[in-house]
Design a protein around this motif. Structure first.
Motif, PDB file in Angstrom:
ATOM      1  N   THR A  77       5.915   1.259  27.342  1.00  0.00           N
ATOM      2  CA  THR A  77       6.312   2.320  26.430  1.00  0.00           C
ATOM      3  C   THR A  77       5.825   3.652  26.971  1.00  0.00           C
ATOM      4  OG1 THR A  77       6.129   0.774  24.588  1.00  0.00           O
ATOM      5  CG2 THR A  77       6.230   3.109  24.033  1.00  0.00           C
ATOM      6  N   SER A  78       6.743   4.613  27.088  1.00  0.00           N
ATOM      7  CA  SER A  78       6.377   5.931  27.602  1.00  0.00           C
ATOM      8  C   SER A  78       5.749   6.760  26.493  1.00  0.00           C
ATOM      9  CB  SER A  78       7.608   6.645  28.156  1.00  0.00           C
ATOM     10  OG  SER A  78       8.467   7.017  27.101  1.00  0.00           O
ATOM     11  N   SER A  87      11.024   2.663  25.485  1.00  0.00           N
ATOM     12  CA  SER A  87      10.406   1.501  26.126  1.00  0.00           C
ATOM     13  C   SER A  87      11.363   0.871  27.130  1.00  0.00           C
ATOM     14  CB  SER A  87       9.948   0.474  25.095  1.00  0.00           C
ATOM     15  OG  SER A  87      11.043  -0.016  24.362  1.00  0.00           O
ATOM     16  N   GLU A  88      10.767   0.199  28.092  1.00  0.00           N
ATOM     17  CA  GLU A  88      11.510  -0.506  29.137  1.00  0.00           C
ATOM     18  C   GLU A  88      10.991  -1.930  29.190  1.00  0.00           C
ATOM     19  OE1 GLU A  88      10.792  -0.025  33.635  1.00  0.00           O
ATOM     20  OE2 GLU A  88      12.471   1.322  33.192  1.00  0.00           O
ATOM     21  N   LEU A  89      11.909  -2.886  29.192  1.00  0.00           N
ATOM     22  CA  LEU A  89      11.541  -4.300  29.256  1.00  0.00           C
ATOM     23  C   LEU A  89      11.764  -4.818  30.671  1.00  0.00           C
ATOM     24  CD1 LEU A  89      13.265  -5.485  25.968  1.00  0.00           C
ATOM     25  CD2 LEU A  89      10.817  -5.199  26.351  1.00  0.00           C
TER      26      LEU A  89
END
Length: 95
Positions: free
Chosen positions: A62-63, A68-70
């Motif tokens: 999470t930035s 968020s990036e998974l």
């Protein structure tokens, strides 16, 4: 221990193309053959032992802005010149 990157590539691919790459890796592992990774001017040949360590990791990053990036990471690991571990307990399931 310092890390030396021997090969790295990253690009957007279709799920079908990714499955093709993973199938090739699976075939090489099953047959006991070495595998060569090629991209542009990069090339490396690796020959995993019979029982490498297999790590599977799912992450959410999470930035600070809240997006968020998974990711799913599959990693084979072994010490150079060694045959590898004992194969673990075999409890991983991927469905």
């Amino acid at each position: 221990m310092p890390e030396e990157v021997l090969f790295e590539t990253e690009s957007t691919q279709s799920r079908t193309d990714i499955a093709r790459y993973l199938r090739t890796v699976a075939d090489k592992l099953e047959s006991g053959d070495a595998m060569t990774l090629n991209a542009g001017s990069q090339s490396v040949t690796l020959d995993p032992p019979t029982n490498p360590v297999f790590e599977v990791k799912a992450e959410r990053e999470t930035s600070s802005s809240g997006s968020s990036e998974l990711s799913i990471e599959f990693e084979l690991e072994w010490k150079e010149g060694e045959e590898g571990g004992d194969g673990g307990d075999g409890s991983l399931k991927i469905e």
